[in-house]
Design an enzyme around this catalytic site. Structure first.
Site, PDB file in Angstrom:
ATOM      1  N   GLY A 223      84.282 -41.323  25.080  1.00 20.41           N
ATOM      2  CA  GLY A 223      83.906 -42.769  25.577  1.00 20.41           C
ATOM      3  C   GLY A 223      82.885 -43.693  24.663  1.00 20.41           C
ATOM      4  CB  SER A 224      82.602 -46.133  23.015  1.00 22.07           C
ATOM      5  OG  SER A 224      82.906 -44.911  22.103  1.00 22.07           O
ATOM      6  CG  ASN A 225      78.375 -48.093  26.442  1.00 22.66           C
ATOM      7  OD1 ASN A 225      79.277 -48.061  27.430  1.00 22.66           O
ATOM      8  ND2 ASN A 225      77.227 -47.553  26.625  1.00 22.66           N
ATOM      9  CG  ASN A 491      84.927 -46.227  27.414  1.00 26.23           C
ATOM     10  OD1 ASN A 491      83.846 -45.624  27.303  1.00 26.23           O
ATOM     11  ND2 ASN A 491      85.435 -46.189  26.098  1.00 26.23           N
TER      12      ASN A 491
END
Length: 780
Positions: A223-225, A491
């Site tokens: 995932g990521s920001n 996400n």
């Protein structure tokens, strides 16, 4: 030059031995050899300079092997279909080997390399040179270090061997299909026709089952920001970027920090996944970019109408087509294992028990649009050369190479970009209406999984006129937004990349619209808005690189901000509850811990783990409905009358066992580095934490090992005097416990510290720990 040292590479292939020279600070190859200058800055980060891309790849392969040879070697074992031979013939290893051996037998990677070398039809010469150079650099290090590899993960192991360019292309292919064929691999290798009685043998395909039941197309475990900040959001009026990918802390999906330069042709600082030869998240002098995992699906199902009495033949446009049956064999310590796998003209047959079964009448095949995505490395190379957000967008439009990620970017001119221009099957609204059977329309509406009628050629994917290749959505059908203030993604789908300009009207296969957003997404937007308004408790308004860092590591738990007070009142009014197993649990200590909790997941936060496990147990249930007109503030009220809320708190207390409910997070959430246990801040997204850290609780112990979460972290400002800012790699540069760079950045992360951006020579030379050496060899 203070504190600078120059050392020779510890290998027989140093430049002097190869008859090479250094001119003007850049390694220069004579006689067609490889040559690269490596400047190791603090924390072991290599700054690699070479005169051509082959030598640049050589330097990258050499440096990565120095730090992570075991991880690269194991990834080669995987894509060579040899895990069972070296690591044991358990179900997972045998399944992996069968999947990768099928790709080898199909010559999947070799087919990538056939065609015009323009980076669209086939990889360019520059990228091929990088791959060839990487293999040569890795092998050069291996030759010099064969007898002295000191990483216990692979020291003295037979499976550490020289690698080839083809090994690297196979690994690259596997990364492209990570969210599609790779995620369905166990469903591919167990697929078998029913017997004469029409009944299939019972099978399990847990990974494929997880894909089918997932809310969207994001691959598991990542995932990521990211924030892209334009001139309206920064105090300097230039662009700024936050990169915050959430990837595994162990294995070959770790990031590796580096700076790569071919003078006049390529100059980028950032990070790449270990084993890749160029920067995938980073910045040059004018543009910075990051990726977040996209919600789009990467494959489509085709429902096959089988020929009566012949479950390996199917009807297509009124005619019969025969499946291709292929026996795949892999080696194990107990001898060879063979299995017959089946393909159609769409792609492989896949079985997901109970959902996509192979019966006497019906089977299901998939089309994976990333199996032919040989454009990615050229795409990232072109991104690194972009000089503005506009140029970067043109790269995305023309190349369409991103396998399963969004792009968030900013430039020095104060423009910010969001785009989901990833590789997405061409399922338009009209195709979905005409070709998805009624029984599968709800699956498409809720999850974006398209099950197309496989009996009609009119239900093939077709081609958008603006698409780079057939079968995928073209740029006009993909969401893009350019802003002067900000864009963000955590996400969820593209819908609220900037809430002032919602993105709507795109095919459902890309993502959902006007649906509830995750707490992490909501907090991500709130943090930007509050910083711009100056209401977040930090000085001033707008972002600097330092304020961006502080916001990212502020460790707010937004779920707690919404419901903690109501939860405390509820449990104090009713201090006992029944757990899921029927036992009665005293909530008194949990109530007290939650009341004193500071609503963060900092090292000193007491009681945060109680809320984390409450949220993970399904306790965050809301009384008010989601309102598409107020997507960032609804729902927000705890459903205090729902008995499942109190049950979840009882389950959390029971799960934690002997762990003190008022313990400091830093005392129970740690990452091992040898005998050292480094305290780790951050937490689970279920609690609404932006700084995501995923681990499993051990009852009575705590959280002793991070699985995945915040990994590479970069806050870069694209100033008029060049890039500046902060960055770090949470798990450190090397996985080798005997490396000097095994734990240093992990301790830095624990303290919320940082390493500085070092893009200019002045910035680099100011590093007191700089070590310079040269590597190279004559080409054979």
């Amino acid at each position: 030059m203070r504190g600078r040292r120059i050392v020779a590479a510890a290998t027989a292939t140093v430049l002097v031995a190869a008859g090479l020279a250094v001119t003007g600070g850049t390694a220069v190859a004579h006689g067609g050899g490889y040559s690269a200058l490596i400047q190791r800055a603090s924390y072991g980060v290599p700054h690699i300079t070479a005169r051509d891309f082959a030598s640049l790849g050589y330097g990258v392969g050499y440096a990565q092997a120095e730090d992570n040879i075991c991880l690269i070697a194991e990834s080669v074992v995987t894509v060579s279909a040899q895990r069972s031979r070296f690591f044991g013939a358990d179900t997972d290893n045998v399944g992996s080997d069968l999947f990768h051996q099928k790709a080898i037998d199909d010559r999947a990677a070799e087919r990538w390399l056939v065609g015009r070398r323009d980076g669209l039809r086939a990889p360019s010469n520059e990228v091929r040179d990088q791959m060839r150079g990487f293999a040569a650099g890795y092998n050069a290090y291996l030759r010099g270090a064969q007898q002295k590899i000191n990483d216990p993960a692979c020291a003295g192991q037979e499976w550490v061997r020289p690698i080839s360019e083809l090994d690297l292309w196979r690994a690259n292919w596997a990364r492209m299909v990570r969210a599609s064929s790779g995620a369905l691999a166990d469903g591919i290798v167990v697929a078998a026709p029913p017997g004469a009685d029409g009944i299939s043998a019972p099978v399990r395909a847990p990974q494929a089952e997880a894909v089918v039941t997932a809310r969207d197309g994001a691959p598991a475990g990542v995932g990521s920001n990211a924030y892209g900040l334009g001139r309206g959001a920064t105090t300097s009026g230039t662009g700024m970027l936050l990169a915050n990918p959430h990837f595994p802390w162990d294995g070959d999906e770790r990031f590796y920090r580096m700076r790569l330069k071919v003078p006049g042709r390529y100059d980028v600082e950032g990070a790449a996944l270990i084993g890749d030869p160029l920067i995938e998240i980073g910045h040059n002098g004018k543009v910075a970019w990051s990726h977040t995992v996209s919600t789009a699906r990467r494959f489509v199902w085709h429902q096959l109408a089988l020929v009566p009495g012949d479950p390996t033949s199917y009807r297509y446009d009124g005619r019969t087509r025969k499946m291709t049956a292929r026996t795949v064999t892999v080696q194990t310590p107990a001898g060879p294992v063979s299995r017959t796998l089946y393909d159609t003209h769409f792609g492989p047959v896949v079985v997901v028990p109970g959902r996509f079964d192979w019966t006497a009448d019906t089977a299901y095949a998939i089309t994976d649009v990333n199996t032919t995505n040989n454009r990615a490395l050229d795409g990232w190379l072109a991104m690194g050369r972009a000089r503005s957000v506009g140029e970067l967008r043109s790269v995305l439009d023309r190349r369409q190479f991103l396998p399963w990620v969004n792009v968030i970017a900013a430039d020095r001119y104060g423009r910010a970009l969001y785009a989901d221009h990833s590789v997405v099957p061409r399922v338009t609204d009209s195709l979905a209406t005409a070709c998805i059977p009624a029984s599968f329309q709800s699956l498409y509406a809720t999850s974006g999984q398209a099950v197309l009628d496989g009996s009609r050629s009119s239900c093939e994917l077709g081609r958008d006129r603006d698409a780079a290749v057939p079968g995928i959505l073209g740029p006009a059908n993909l969401p893009t937004l350019v802003r002067d203030d900000y864009v963000t993604n955590s996400n969820d789908s593209y819908w609220l990349a900037n809430p002032a300009r919602p993105l709507v009207g795109y095919p459902r296969i890309v993502g959902d619209e006007r649906t509830v957003r995750s707490l992490r997404t909501r907090l991500g937007v709130h943090q930007v808005r509050q910083r711009l308004a100056g209401t977040d408790g930090l000085p001033g308004r707008g972002f600097t690189a330092g304020r961006l860092w502080d916001v990212t590591l502020g460790n707010r738990a937004y779920g707690g901000e919404l419901v903690r007070d109501d939860l405390v009142r509820l449990c104090e009014a009713q201090p006992t509850a029944t757990a899921s197993d029927g036992t009665t649990v005293d909530l008194t200590a949990a109530c007290a811990a939650l009341r004193r909790w500071d609503l963060r997941v900092d090292l000193g936060s007491r009681g945060s783990h109680v809320f984390t496990e409450f949220a993970r147990a399904g306790g965050l249930r809301f009384a008010d409905p989601f309102d598409p007109a107020a997507p960032l503030t609804t729902p927000n009220r705890l459903a205090v009358d729902d008995p499942r809320v109190r049950t979840a708190l009882a389950d959390a207390v029971k799960l934690l066992g002997a762990i003190p409910l008022d313990a400091r997070l830093g005392d129970i959430q740690t990452e091992p580095r040898g005998a050292e246990r480094i305290p780790i801040h951050g937490g689970w997204p279920e609690a609404g934490v932006f700084n995501m850290i995923i681990n499993q609780v051990q009852p009575g112990v705590g959280y002793p090992k991070v699985r995945h979460g915040t990994s590479y972290l970069m806050a870069v400002e694209l100033g008029r005097d060049g890039p500046s800012g902060r960055q770090l790699l949470t798990y450190s540069q090397s996985a080798n416990p005997n490396s000097r760079w095994y734990a240093d950045q992990t301790r830095l992360y624990s303290a919320k510290g940082w390493d500085t951006i070092k893009f200019t020579q002045r910035q680099l030379r100011a590093d007191p720990n700089l070590v310079t050496y040269r590597v190279g060899e004559r080409r054979r």
